[in-house]
Design an enzyme around this catalytic site. Structure first.
Site, PDB file in Angstrom:
ATOM      1  N   GLY A   4      31.974  -2.818 -22.315  1.00  0.00           N
ATOM      2  CA  GLY A   4      32.446  -1.451 -22.554  1.00  0.00           C
ATOM      3  C   GLY A   4      31.302  -0.574 -23.049  1.00  0.00           C
ATOM      4  O   GLY A   4      30.157  -0.715 -22.595  1.00  0.00           O
ATOM      5  N   GLY A  53       4.613  -1.124   2.955  1.00  0.00           N
ATOM      6  CA  GLY A  53       5.369  -1.977   2.042  1.00  0.00           C
ATOM      7  C   GLY A  53       6.031  -3.074   2.847  1.00  0.00           C
ATOM      8  O   GLY A  53       5.496  -4.173   3.009  1.00  0.00           O
ATOM      9  N   GLU A 109       0.852  -1.190   0.000  1.00  0.00           N
ATOM     10  CA  GLU A 109       0.000   0.000   0.000  1.00  0.00           C
ATOM     11  C   GLU A 109       0.889   1.241   0.000  1.00  0.00           C
ATOM     12  O   GLU A 109       2.087   1.137   0.281  1.00  0.00           O
ATOM     13  CB  GLU A 109      -0.872   0.017   1.267  1.00  0.00           C
ATOM     14  CG  GLU A 109      -1.801  -1.168   1.350  1.00  0.00           C
ATOM     15  CD  GLU A 109      -2.797  -1.050   2.493  1.00  0.00           C
ATOM     16  OE1 GLU A 109      -2.627  -0.146   3.346  1.00  0.00           O
ATOM     17  OE2 GLU A 109      -3.728  -1.864   2.526  1.00  0.00           O
ATOM     18  N   PRO A 110       0.301   2.415  -0.268  1.00  0.00           N
ATOM     19  CA  PRO A 110       1.122   3.632  -0.248  1.00  0.00           C
ATOM     20  C   PRO A 110       1.914   3.777   1.053  1.00  0.00           C
ATOM     21  O   PRO A 110       3.046   4.246   1.049  1.00  0.00           O
ATOM     22  CB  PRO A 110       0.089   4.754  -0.394  1.00  0.00           C
ATOM     23  CG  PRO A 110      -1.065   4.129  -1.107  1.00  0.00           C
ATOM     24  CD  PRO A 110      -1.089   2.689  -0.689  1.00  0.00           C
ATOM     25  N   ARG A 121      35.164 -10.153 -29.228  1.00  0.00           N
ATOM     26  CA  ARG A 121      35.744  -8.802 -29.311  1.00  0.00           C
ATOM     27  C   ARG A 121      37.265  -8.862 -29.099  1.00  0.00           C
ATOM     28  O   ARG A 121      37.731  -9.517 -28.161  1.00  0.00           O
ATOM     29  CB  ARG A 121      35.097  -7.935 -28.231  1.00  0.00           C
ATOM     30  CG  ARG A 121      35.764  -6.630 -27.977  1.00  0.00           C
ATOM     31  CD  ARG A 121      35.287  -5.563 -28.921  1.00  0.00           C
ATOM     32  NE  ARG A 121      35.820  -4.265 -28.553  1.00  0.00           N
ATOM     33  CZ  ARG A 121      35.620  -3.175 -29.264  1.00  0.00           C
ATOM     34  NH1 ARG A 121      34.903  -3.229 -30.374  1.00  0.00           N
ATOM     35  NH2 ARG A 121      36.136  -2.028 -28.878  1.00  0.00           N
ATOM     36  N   GLN A 165      43.739 -11.422 -18.627  1.00  0.00           N
ATOM     37  CA  GLN A 165      43.456 -11.951 -17.287  1.00  0.00           C
ATOM     38  C   GLN A 165      42.438 -11.101 -16.529  1.00  0.00           C
ATOM     39  O   GLN A 165      41.634 -11.631 -15.761  1.00  0.00           O
ATOM     40  CB  GLN A 165      44.748 -12.057 -16.483  1.00  0.00           C
ATOM     41  CG  GLN A 165      44.609 -13.015 -15.321  1.00  0.00           C
ATOM     42  CD  GLN A 165      45.909 -13.215 -14.576  1.00  0.00           C
ATOM     43  OE1 GLN A 165      46.565 -12.232 -14.197  1.00  0.00           O
ATOM     44  NE2 GLN A 165      46.280 -14.456 -14.353  1.00  0.00           N
ATOM     45  N   GLU A 207       8.765  -8.451  -3.186  1.00  0.00           N
ATOM     46  CA  GLU A 207       8.559  -9.672  -2.383  1.00  0.00           C
ATOM     47  C   GLU A 207       9.485  -9.700  -1.157  1.00  0.00           C
ATOM     48  O   GLU A 207       9.994 -10.741  -0.753  1.00  0.00           O
ATOM     49  CB  GLU A 207       8.676 -10.926  -3.256  1.00  0.00           C
ATOM     50  CG  GLU A 207       7.624 -10.890  -4.363  1.00  0.00           C
ATOM     51  CD  GLU A 207       7.120 -12.213  -4.850  1.00  0.00           C
ATOM     52  OE1 GLU A 207       7.310 -13.214  -4.150  1.00  0.00           O
ATOM     53  OE2 GLU A 207       6.500 -12.231  -5.926  1.00  0.00           O
TER      54      GLU A 207
END
Ligand code: CAA
Length: 379
Positions: free
Chosen positions: A339, A131, A127-128, A268, A279, A363
């Site tokens: 990147g 939570g 609810e507003p 790439r 590495q 949840e």
């Protein structure tokens, strides 16, 4: 912990993977941009048995175990976390809740349609002003003899505008605290029920999140789930299972991002060789893979305990707490491996990074999971 994955488990995993690649991947970027609910795809998921995986076949469900559900959730979430949250709520909070605690009449009326994805359902607790502090419900369900009169507002409701039935948690007797709360099945066409504004979200943008308003909605007593005052315990119980679904969603978001990063790093080139030969990248990939493996084991452990009807609330909270952090870490690193390309939409990882954040919030936030875990340790 002692569980092995059977051929049936692997077949479910494969079917979910194939479906996600074929039906969810095309259009996933556009649906995210346009905040477009994957209606057609959810219908197909229902036909394939993904919307009521654990429901007894006598109600039209898949009759599968929770481990199958975790495996399917991971595969669907690798590609489309907006579709998978709809799947998780329908399976864990709605179908499981009705099957476990509903009357035979409620199962007859709703479960078959929900389990086949013919209709979908929503779970309305937040609810507003309530939570994490879920006992302080302001929505009221006043006892009027043969029905309840429902008034209030619910917020951030997944499947808010696409559901046909809503499980609404509301306060009947404030003097009794959480023991005065009820869980009611509210039909969409009920007079006085209005779907409010759609949330414009950071992630899972194609999922359908709304506020809901209830004004003097008459809900028949027969639509109450469980005994009078069982609503809060009902909510806690379904959320214990729901957290396995969201943990598996977080796992899928992480493993989807990892697979993309691994593939990109193999293709790439930089400084004369593939990224994967450096590495700095190898170590990132090793950490990501290790985190994902650990998250998967926690998810499967919680699922296995649930399948054995053993207590699992601590393990489901641990799985969600850990997997959601892994989702944040791995998606962030996946963007880094990509990147500049990671920062644009075509490469998917930026979406997965945005989608990851909600798994630490809904949840039960990560802080709530820590409360659940620590209370179990201390008691
Ligand atoms: N499992 C079973 N029972 C539980 C439980 C759990 N995880 N947590 C609490 N309970 C029981 C307690 O045992 C207690 O019952 P008894 O008195 O019989 O022992 C009763 O519930 C009340 O518990 P507490 O006194 O501990 O209640 P509390 O006010 O301290 O709150 C809380 C406990 C764990 C913080 C709870 O409020 C909570 O889980 N909050 C988070 C709510 C939440 O997850 N919201 C998410 C919204 S739903 C959503 O996101 C769905 C979606 O659309 C994606």
């Amino acid at each position: 912990m002692n569980f092995t994955l059977t051929e049936e488990h692997l077949a479910v995993q494969e079917a979910a993977r194939e479906f996600a690649q074929k039906e969810l991947l095309p259009g996933v970027i556009e649906r995210d941009e346009k905040q477009q609910f994957p209606k057609e795809q959810i219908k197909q998921m229902g036909e394939l048995g993904f919307m009521g995986m654990m429901v007894d076949p006598k109600y039209g469900g898949g009759g599968m175990d929770t481990k199958s559900y975790v495996l399917a959730m991971e595969e669907i979430s690798k590609i489309d976390a907006s579709a998978s949250v709809c799947m998780s709520v329908n399976n864990s909070l709605v179908c499981w809740g009705i099957e476990q605690y509903g009357t035979e009449a409620q199962k007859e009326k709703y479960l078959g349609h929900l389990a086949t994805g013919e209709i979908i359902g929503a779970f309305c607790l937040s609810e507003p002003e309530a939570g994490s502090d879920a006992t302080s419900q302001k929505t009221t369900a006043i006892d009027k003899g043969d029905h309840y009169l429902l008034n209030g507002t619910k917020n951030w409701i997944t499947n808010g505008d696409s559901s046909s039935v809503y499980i609404v948690i509301a306060q009947t007797d404030p003097e009794k605290g959480y023991k005065g709360i009820n869980a009611l099945l509210v039909d969409r066409e009920s007079e006085g029920f209005v779907v409010g504004k759609k949330e414009n979200k950071m992630g899972i943008r194609a999922s359908d999140t709304h506020s809901l308003m209830f004004t003097d909605v008459k809900v028949p007593k027969d639509n109450r789930i469980g005994e009078d005052g069982f609503g809060f315990k009902f909510a806690m119980s379904v959320l214990n299972g729901g957290r396995i679904g969201i943990a598996a969603q977080a796992l899928g978001i992480a493993s989807g991002a990892f697979e993309l990063a691994l593939q990109y790093a193999q293709e790439r080139k930089a400084f004369g060789e593939e990224l994967v030969q450096h590495q700095g990248i190898q170590f990132k990939l090793a950490d990501m893979a290790t985190q994902i493996e650990a998250a998967r084991l926690l998810c499967l452990q919680a699922a296995d305990l649930k399948d054995q009807s053993l207590p699992y609330s601590k393990q489901s909270a641990m799985a969600k707490l850990f997997a959601s952090q892994v989702a944040m870490d791995v998606t962030t690193e996946a963007v880094q491996v990509h990147g500049g390309y990671g920062y644009v939409k075509e490469y998917h990882v930026e979406r997965l990074m945005r989608d990851a954040k909600i798994t630490q919030i809904y949840e039960g936030t990560s802080e709530i999971q820590r409360i659940v875990i620590s209370r179990e340790l201390i008691q």
